[in-house]
Design a protein around this motif. Structure first.
Motif, short mmCIF file in Angstrom:
data_model
loop_
_atom_site.label_atom_id
_atom_site.label_comp_id
_atom_site.label_asym_id
_atom_site.label_seq_id
_atom_site.Cartn_x
_atom_site.Cartn_y
_atom_site.Cartn_z
N HIS A 305 40.92 -13.91 34.10
CA HIS A 305 39.75 -13.54 33.31
C HIS A 305 39.81 -14.22 31.94
O HIS A 305 40.85 -14.18 31.26
CB HIS A 305 39.70 -12.02 33.13
CG HIS A 305 38.38 -11.52 32.65
ND1 HIS A 305 38.00 -11.56 31.33
CD2 HIS A 305 37.33 -10.98 33.34
CE1 HIS A 305 36.78 -11.05 31.20
NE2 HIS A 305 36.35 -10.70 32.40
N PRO A 306 38.72 -14.87 31.48
CA PRO A 306 38.76 -15.63 30.23
C PRO A 306 38.95 -14.78 28.99
O PRO A 306 39.42 -15.28 27.96
CB PRO A 306 37.40 -16.34 30.22
CG PRO A 306 36.52 -15.51 31.10
CD PRO A 306 37.41 -14.97 32.16
N VAL A 307 38.58 -13.50 29.04
CA VAL A 307 38.69 -12.63 27.87
C VAL A 307 39.96 -11.78 27.92
O VAL A 307 40.78 -11.79 27.01
CB VAL A 307 37.44 -11.72 27.73
CG1 VAL A 307 37.62 -10.74 26.56
CG2 VAL A 307 36.19 -12.55 27.55
N HIS A 308 40.13 -11.03 29.02
CA HIS A 308 41.25 -10.09 29.12
C HIS A 308 42.52 -10.74 29.65
O HIS A 308 43.59 -10.14 29.60
CB HIS A 308 40.86 -8.92 30.03
CG HIS A 308 39.67 -8.16 29.52
ND1 HIS A 308 39.66 -7.53 28.30
CD2 HIS A 308 38.44 -7.95 30.08
CE1 HIS A 308 38.49 -6.95 28.12
NE2 HIS A 308 37.74 -7.19 29.17
N GLN A 309 42.40 -11.96 30.17
CA GLN A 309 43.54 -12.74 30.64
C GLN A 309 44.39 -11.98 31.66
O GLN A 309 45.60 -11.86 31.55
CB GLN A 309 44.40 -13.19 29.45
CG GLN A 309 43.68 -14.17 28.53
CD GLN A 309 44.57 -14.74 27.46
OE1 GLN A 309 45.11 -13.99 26.65
NE2 GLN A 309 44.73 -16.05 27.45
N VAL A 310 43.72 -11.45 32.67
CA VAL A 310 44.36 -10.80 33.80
C VAL A 310 43.84 -11.45 35.08
O VAL A 310 42.74 -12.01 35.09
CB VAL A 310 44.06 -9.28 33.82
CG1 VAL A 310 44.65 -8.60 32.60
CG2 VAL A 310 42.56 -9.00 33.92
N PRO A 311 44.61 -11.39 36.17
CA PRO A 311 44.14 -11.94 37.45
C PRO A 311 43.13 -11.00 38.09
O PRO A 311 43.42 -10.29 39.06
CB PRO A 311 45.43 -12.06 38.26
CG PRO A 311 46.30 -10.98 37.72
CD PRO A 311 45.99 -10.87 36.26
N HIS A 312 41.90 -10.99 37.58
CA HIS A 312 40.92 -9.95 37.93
C HIS A 312 40.52 -9.99 39.40
O HIS A 312 40.37 -8.93 40.02
CB HIS A 312 39.69 -10.05 37.03
CG HIS A 312 39.00 -11.37 37.06
ND1 HIS A 312 39.57 -12.53 36.59
CD2 HIS A 312 37.75 -11.72 37.52
CE1 HIS A 312 38.72 -13.54 36.73
NE2 HIS A 312 37.62 -13.08 37.30
N ARG A 313 40.36 -11.16 39.97
CA ARG A 313 39.97 -11.22 41.38
C ARG A 313 41.09 -10.71 42.28
O ARG A 313 40.84 -10.00 43.25
CB ARG A 313 39.59 -12.65 41.76
CG ARG A 313 38.31 -13.15 41.11
CD ARG A 313 38.00 -14.57 41.55
NE ARG A 313 36.82 -15.08 40.88
CZ ARG A 313 36.39 -16.34 40.97
NH1 ARG A 313 37.07 -17.20 41.75
NH2 ARG A 313 35.31 -16.75 40.32
N ALA A 314 42.32 -11.10 41.96
CA ALA A 314 43.46 -10.63 42.76
C ALA A 314 43.58 -9.11 42.67
O ALA A 314 43.81 -8.43 43.67
CB ALA A 314 44.75 -11.30 42.29
N GLU A 315 43.43 -8.55 41.47
CA GLU A 315 43.56 -7.11 41.31
C GLU A 315 42.44 -6.36 42.03
O GLU A 315 42.67 -5.29 42.62
CB GLU A 315 43.60 -6.74 39.83
CG GLU A 315 44.86 -7.22 39.13
CD GLU A 315 45.15 -6.47 37.86
OE1 GLU A 315 44.34 -5.61 37.45
OE2 GLU A 315 46.21 -6.72 37.26
N LEU A 316 41.23 -6.90 41.98
CA LEU A 316 40.12 -6.26 42.70
C LEU A 316 40.34 -6.33 44.21
O LEU A 316 40.04 -5.37 44.94
CB LEU A 316 38.80 -6.92 42.32
CG LEU A 316 38.28 -6.62 40.91
CD1 LEU A 316 37.10 -7.51 40.57
CD2 LEU A 316 37.89 -5.14 40.79
N ALA A 317 40.87 -7.46 44.69
CA ALA A 317 41.12 -7.58 46.13
C ALA A 317 42.21 -6.60 46.58
O ALA A 317 42.08 -5.94 47.62
CB ALA A 317 41.54 -9.02 46.46
N VAL A 318 43.28 -6.49 45.79
CA VAL A 318 44.35 -5.54 46.13
C VAL A 318 43.81 -4.12 46.12
O VAL A 318 44.10 -3.32 47.02
CB VAL A 318 45.53 -5.69 45.14
CG1 VAL A 318 46.53 -4.56 45.33
CG2 VAL A 318 46.21 -7.03 45.33
N ALA A 319 43.01 -3.78 45.11
CA ALA A 319 42.44 -2.43 45.04
C ALA A 319 41.58 -2.13 46.26
O ALA A 319 41.61 -1.01 46.80
CB ALA A 319 41.62 -2.28 43.76
#
Length: 410
Positions: A305-319
């Motif tokens: 993520h460009p703002v929060h700098q977390v792997p947002h797609r990976a985390e959403l997929a895992v969730a």
């Protein structure tokens, strides 16, 4: 390539390690471990699981200092043993820890609202994912609050039960007689969070200094807490009563003559497991990120993520996968399944550490610890309940087959 921000110092790293471990052993696996090993065996199994975890922690810290990026043993295996070893470690971690996340979420539901455990579990996964998506700084801050509350509740249990500890109960073998190795394999589930700091290696400041300090410190604190609470639980309830309890620490407070405090312990259990789930989802998401960067998982999951700098797609997929498992799965074998795959993961960690060779100036015999960790992980894995061994190695074999067939499919 997108990079994650280095925001975690030693205190934050230790807190994330504590949040990953505290709760699982105390609130989830003490009962089945007592059923397997009895009272004296439970304490011995804790010590054995803790020692093997220490061996693994030493290897993890050495490797994380050498390769300070997200992915943990997935990265170490690739770099030191080859792409297949790395893939097998990453596959085992993601699958096993996803099962752990589902088990933790369902435990939250069971404590908060037993009649509606699955909807509550789904809500917990969504809430924790929302926190993680705000960034690792938010994860560390939330974990600090959770760890503080959990430590207060565990201290309450220890103080309340200390006066009712019976030496006769501590010496009662009880249990089903499956043995210390089975119990140690189950209890390893409670220690596996010590390497979460290594999994978050790309977000740790000064990793060569921070990781070797944070990992053993977090592990030592948790082992001491577990040993105290194991002695109190067995000494108050006895091995058989502990083995049959769904909420052993709440039952310790009740048996000690303070039933009015049981609701505090139940609330503490919910907080503890939420802390575990918070760190688990963060760790699995970052391993998925590392695998996606190397196309061992779909490349779309490699986005940061460009703002929060977390792997947002990976985390959403895992969730999403965890929510599916919560809706459809059964947690009865989740702990054993997770322990099996994660023990193989750490066996690969130790094998990778052996390739680093001797390190002059170190006080610990790191090569010997890596050998003991490798042998210990495999020994505990094959001594888990048979259904867990078959399921764990079956999933690992399926992943290996997919890896072997992948070039042909391309």
């Amino acid at each position: 390539m997108d990079q994650l921000a280095r925001r975690l110092g030693v205190p934050d790293a230790v807190v994330i390690g504590l949040g990953s471990m505290l709760g699982a052993g105390v609130f989830v696996v003490f009962a089945p471990a007592a059923a397997a090993a009895g009272g004296p065996g439970l304490v011995a199994a804790l010590a054995l699981a803790g020692f093997i975890a220490f061996c693994n922690a030493t290897s993890s810290a050495r490797l994380a200092a050498r390769y300070p990026e997200s992915g943990g043993t997935y990265v170490y295996g690739r770099e030191r043993l080859g792409p297949f070893a790395g893939f097998l470690a990453g596959w085992g971690f993601v699958v096993g820890k996803t099962a752990s996340c589902a088990a933790m979420a369902l435990t939250i539901g069971a404590y908060l609202w037993p009649g509606q455990a699955r909807p509550v579990a789904v809500a917990a996964v969504l809430a924790v994912t929302a926190v993680n998506l705000r960034g690792i700084g938010k994860t560390a801050t939330a974990t600090k609050v959770l760890v503080g509350l959990v430590l207060a509740v565990l201290a309450l249990v220890a103080v309340a039960g200390a006066g009712d500890v019976s030496l006769d109960r501590l010496g009662d073998p009880g249990g089903s007689g499956r043995g210390v190795l089975t119990a140690a394999g189950l209890l390893f589930f409670a220690f596996a969070g010590y390497a979460r700091v290594a999994t978050l290696g790309e977000e740790v400041r000064d990793p060569e200094r921070t990781i070797p300090r944070a990992v053993p410190l977090a592990l030592g604190v948790v082992l001491a807490i577990y040993l105290v609470l194991a002695v109190v639980a067995v000494g108050v309830l006895g091995a058989d009563r502990l083995a049959g309890s769904a909420a052993p620490l709440a039952e310790v407070v009740t048996a000690a003559g303070l039933p009015g405090l049981a609701w505090v312990v139940r609330a503490g259990a919910t907080v503890a497991v939420t802390g575990v789930l918070l760190s688990l989802l963060a760790g699995v998401g970052r391993t998925a990120l590392a695998m996606a960067r190397r196309r061992d998982l779909p490349g779309a999951l490699a986005a940061v993520h460009p703002v929060h700098q977390v792997p947002h797609r990976a985390e959403l997929a895992v969730a999403a996968v965890v929510i599916l498992a919560v809706a459809l799965g059964d947690v009865r074998d989740a702990i054993g399944f997770s322990s099996c795959t994660v023990l193989v993961y750490y066996a690969i960690t130790n094998a990778a550490a052996l390739t680093l060779g001797r390190e002059p100036g170190r006080k610990l015999p790191v090569q010997a610890l890596a050998v003991l960790g490798l042998v210990g992980c495999l020994l505990l894995a094959v001594n888990l309940p048979l259904s867990s061994v078959l399921a764990g190695f079956g999933v690992l074999a399926a992943g290996a087959a997919w890896y072997a067939l992948r070039p042909a499919r391309r």
